[in-house]
Design a protein around this motif. Structure first.
Motif, PDB file in Angstrom:
ATOM      1  N   MET A 111       0.831  -1.205   0.000  1.00  0.00           N
ATOM      2  CA  MET A 111       0.000   0.000   0.000  1.00  0.00           C
ATOM      3  C   MET A 111       0.867   1.256   0.000  1.00  0.00           C
ATOM      4  N   VAL A 112       1.934   1.251   0.787  1.00  0.00           N
ATOM      5  CA  VAL A 112       2.842   2.397   0.836  1.00  0.00           C
ATOM      6  C   VAL A 112       3.539   2.551  -0.511  1.00  0.00           C
ATOM      7  N   ASN A 113       3.963   1.453  -1.101  1.00  0.00           N
ATOM      8  CA  ASN A 113       4.608   1.486  -2.411  1.00  0.00           C
ATOM      9  C   ASN A 113       3.666   2.098  -3.460  1.00  0.00           C
ATOM     10  N   HIS A 114       2.410   1.678  -3.443  1.00  0.00           N
ATOM     11  CA  HIS A 114       1.414   2.229  -4.372  1.00  0.00           C
ATOM     12  C   HIS A 114       1.209   3.727  -4.117  1.00  0.00           C
ATOM     13  N   LEU A 115       1.172   4.119  -2.849  1.00  0.00           N
ATOM     14  CA  LEU A 115       1.010   5.530  -2.493  1.00  0.00           C
ATOM     15  C   LEU A 115       2.145   6.371  -3.065  1.00  0.00           C
ATOM     16  N   VAL A 116       3.377   5.894  -2.927  1.00  0.00           N
ATOM     17  CA  VAL A 116       4.526   6.639  -3.451  1.00  0.00           C
ATOM     18  C   VAL A 116       4.391   6.807  -4.961  1.00  0.00           C
ATOM     19  N   LYS A 117       3.980   5.770  -5.658  1.00  0.00           N
ATOM     20  CA  LYS A 117       3.787   5.858  -7.111  1.00  0.00           C
ATOM     21  C   LYS A 117       2.673   6.846  -7.463  1.00  0.00           C
ATOM     22  N   GLU A 118       1.612   6.869  -6.673  1.00  0.00           N
ATOM     23  CA  GLU A 118       0.512   7.814  -6.898  1.00  0.00           C
ATOM     24  C   GLU A 118       0.972   9.256  -6.669  1.00  0.00           C
ATOM     25  N   ILE A 119       1.776   9.463  -5.639  1.00  0.00           N
ATOM     26  CA  ILE A 119       2.310  10.802  -5.381  1.00  0.00           C
ATOM     27  C   ILE A 119       3.162  11.254  -6.560  1.00  0.00           C
ATOM     28  N   GLN A 120       3.997  10.362  -7.081  1.00  0.00           N
ATOM     29  CA  GLN A 120       4.825  10.696  -8.249  1.00  0.00           C
ATOM     30  C   GLN A 120       3.947  11.063  -9.448  1.00  0.00           C
ATOM     31  N   LYS A 121       2.861  10.325  -9.639  1.00  0.00           N
ATOM     32  CA  LYS A 121       1.955  10.584 -10.768  1.00  0.00           C
ATOM     33  C   LYS A 121       1.298  11.966 -10.620  1.00  0.00           C
ATOM     34  N   VAL A 122       0.847  12.282  -9.422  1.00  0.00           N
ATOM     35  CA  VAL A 122       0.200  13.581  -9.198  1.00  0.00           C
ATOM     36  C   VAL A 122       1.199  14.716  -9.424  1.00  0.00           C
ATOM     37  N   VAL A 123       2.415  14.570  -8.918  1.00  0.00           N
ATOM     38  CA  VAL A 123       3.432  15.604  -9.118  1.00  0.00           C
ATOM     39  C   VAL A 123       3.692  15.791 -10.613  1.00  0.00           C
ATOM     40  N   ALA A 124       3.773  14.706 -11.360  1.00  0.00           N
ATOM     41  CA  ALA A 124       3.975  14.802 -12.811  1.00  0.00           C
ATOM     42  C   ALA A 124       2.808  15.528 -13.474  1.00  0.00           C
ATOM     43  N   ASP A 125       1.579  15.259 -13.026  1.00  0.00           N
ATOM     44  CA  ASP A 125       0.404  15.937 -13.586  1.00  0.00           C
ATOM     45  C   ASP A 125       0.444  17.443 -13.296  1.00  0.00           C
ATOM     46  N   VAL A 126       0.908  17.816 -12.110  1.00  0.00           N
ATOM     47  CA  VAL A 126       1.040  19.238 -11.771  1.00  0.00           C
ATOM     48  C   VAL A 126       2.070  19.886 -12.693  1.00  0.00           C
ATOM     49  N   HIS A 127       3.181  19.210 -12.924  1.00  0.00           N
ATOM     50  CA  HIS A 127       4.221  19.745 -13.814  1.00  0.00           C
ATOM     51  C   HIS A 127       3.720  19.846 -15.252  1.00  0.00           C
ATOM     52  N   THR A 128       2.916  18.889 -15.688  1.00  0.00           N
ATOM     53  CA  THR A 128       2.344  18.939 -17.035  1.00  0.00           C
ATOM     54  C   THR A 128       1.486  20.191 -17.217  1.00  0.00           C
ATOM     55  N   ALA A 129       0.861  20.648 -16.146  1.00  0.00           N
ATOM     56  CA  ALA A 129       0.030  21.862 -16.186  1.00  0.00           C
ATOM     57  C   ALA A 129       0.878  23.130 -16.059  1.00  0.00           C
ATOM     58  N   GLN A 130       2.191  22.994 -16.176  1.00  0.00           N
ATOM     59  CA  GLN A 130       3.131  24.120 -16.093  1.00  0.00           C
ATOM     60  C   GLN A 130       3.130  24.778 -14.711  1.00  0.00           C
ATOM     61  N   CYS A 131       2.848  23.991 -13.692  1.00  0.00           N
ATOM     62  CA  CYS A 131       2.870  24.471 -12.317  1.00  0.00           C
ATOM     63  C   CYS A 131       3.948  23.713 -11.544  1.00  0.00           C
ATOM     64  N   LEU A 132       4.319  24.257 -10.397  1.00  0.00           N
ATOM     65  CA  LEU A 132       5.359  23.654  -9.582  1.00  0.00           C
ATOM     66  C   LEU A 132       4.917  23.674  -8.123  1.00  0.00           C
ATOM     67  N   ILE A 133       5.021  22.516  -7.481  1.00  0.00           N
ATOM     68  CA  ILE A 133       4.702  22.421  -6.055  1.00  0.00           C
ATOM     69  C   ILE A 133       5.926  22.905  -5.298  1.00  0.00           C
ATOM     70  N   VAL A 134       5.785  23.961  -4.531  1.00  0.00           N
ATOM     71  CA  VAL A 134       6.945  24.525  -3.859  1.00  0.00           C
ATOM     72  C   VAL A 134       6.941  24.261  -2.355  1.00  0.00           C
ATOM     73  N   ASP A 135       5.876  23.722  -1.832  1.00  0.00           N
ATOM     74  CA  ASP A 135       5.785  23.432  -0.404  1.00  0.00           C
ATOM     75  C   ASP A 135       5.292  22.005  -0.211  1.00  0.00           C
ATOM     76  N   LEU A 136       5.944  21.071  -0.897  1.00  0.00           N
ATOM     77  CA  LEU A 136       5.555  19.660  -0.810  1.00  0.00           C
ATOM     78  C   LEU A 136       6.076  19.105   0.513  1.00  0.00           C
ATOM     79  N   ASN A 137       5.158  18.834   1.425  1.00  0.00           N
ATOM     80  CA  ASN A 137       5.561  18.290   2.719  1.00  0.00           C
ATOM     81  C   ASN A 137       4.465  17.367   3.246  1.00  0.00           C
ATOM     82  N   GLU A 138       4.768  16.707   4.332  1.00  0.00           N
ATOM     83  CA  GLU A 138       3.888  15.667   4.896  1.00  0.00           C
ATOM     84  C   GLU A 138       2.583  16.203   5.471  1.00  0.00           C
ATOM     85  N   LEU A 139       2.416  17.510   5.555  1.00  0.00           N
ATOM     86  CA  LEU A 139       1.152  18.082   6.011  1.00  0.00           C
ATOM     87  C   LEU A 139       0.302  18.589   4.846  1.00  0.00           C
ATOM     88  N   ASN A 140       0.881  18.718   3.663  1.00  0.00           N
ATOM     89  CA  ASN A 140       0.141  19.200   2.490  1.00  0.00           C
ATOM     90  C   ASN A 140      -0.301  18.073   1.573  1.00  0.00           C
TER      91      ASN A 140
END
Length: 170
Positions: A111-140
């Motif tokens: 489950m944790v392994n799948h979660l990490v892959k999902e987080i990577q996918k979401v970050v890639a989708d944000v980058h595809t939209a020409q945006c950048l996550i600048v405060d990526l942390n365990e509370l966000n």
């Protein structure tokens, strides 16, 4: 607290202490009827531009919770914050860092392994939209823990960098 707020060009509602959910460095979150309201602590110093909201709407991944409408003071029209949809029954990602929590919730390595892959996918989708996550942390990142998987939800997206608005947090 008992504060009237105006949502976009729509109606006026009242936010009270019973709607309070959490607070961070920039503002407090209130929840009412499935909607979250972020009210900035210092709205005179922190305003959210409409154009930035439009640029964030290019992020189409539904697991990224983006601002929807601005919130104004109904008396003087000054901006106070913004609305966003509310994600319920989730935990801050931070909780998954402890063995006790993972054991109590029957969270497996898979489950944790799948979660990490999902987080990577979401970050890639944000980058595809020409945006950048600048405060990526365990509370966000919030974790929706299902019986066999964990779904990440990205919040506090008003600090994201967009094509016209560079980072406001590091």
């Amino acid at each position: 607290m008992n504060q009237k707020i105006k949502i976009g060009n729509g109606g006026v509602i009242t936010i009270t202490d019973k709607h309070y959910k959490a607070a961070g460095g920039e503002g407090s979150i209130y929840v009412n009827s499935g909607m979250a309201y972020k009210l900035y602590h210092e709205p005179d110093k922190k305003q959210f531009p409409v154009k930035k909201m439009q640029e964030l709407s290019a992020i189409t991944n539904p697991q990224v919770v983006i601002p929807q409408e601005l919130i104004f003071d109904p008396k003087d029209g000054k901006p106070l914050g913004y609305t966003t949809r509310y994600v319920d029954n989730v935990e801050p990602l931070l909780k998954l860092f402890t063995r006790t929590f993972k054991d109590d919730c029957n969270i497996s390595f898979q489950m944790v392994n799948h979660l990490v892959k999902e987080i990577q996918k979401v970050v890639a989708d944000v980058h595809t939209a020409q945006c950048l996550i600048v405060d990526l942390n365990e509370l966000n990142i919030l974790a929706d823990i299902k019986p066999t998987t964990i779904v990440p939800w990205f919040i506090d997206t008003d600090s994201y960098s967009t094509p016209s608005f560079k980072a406001t947090a590091i």
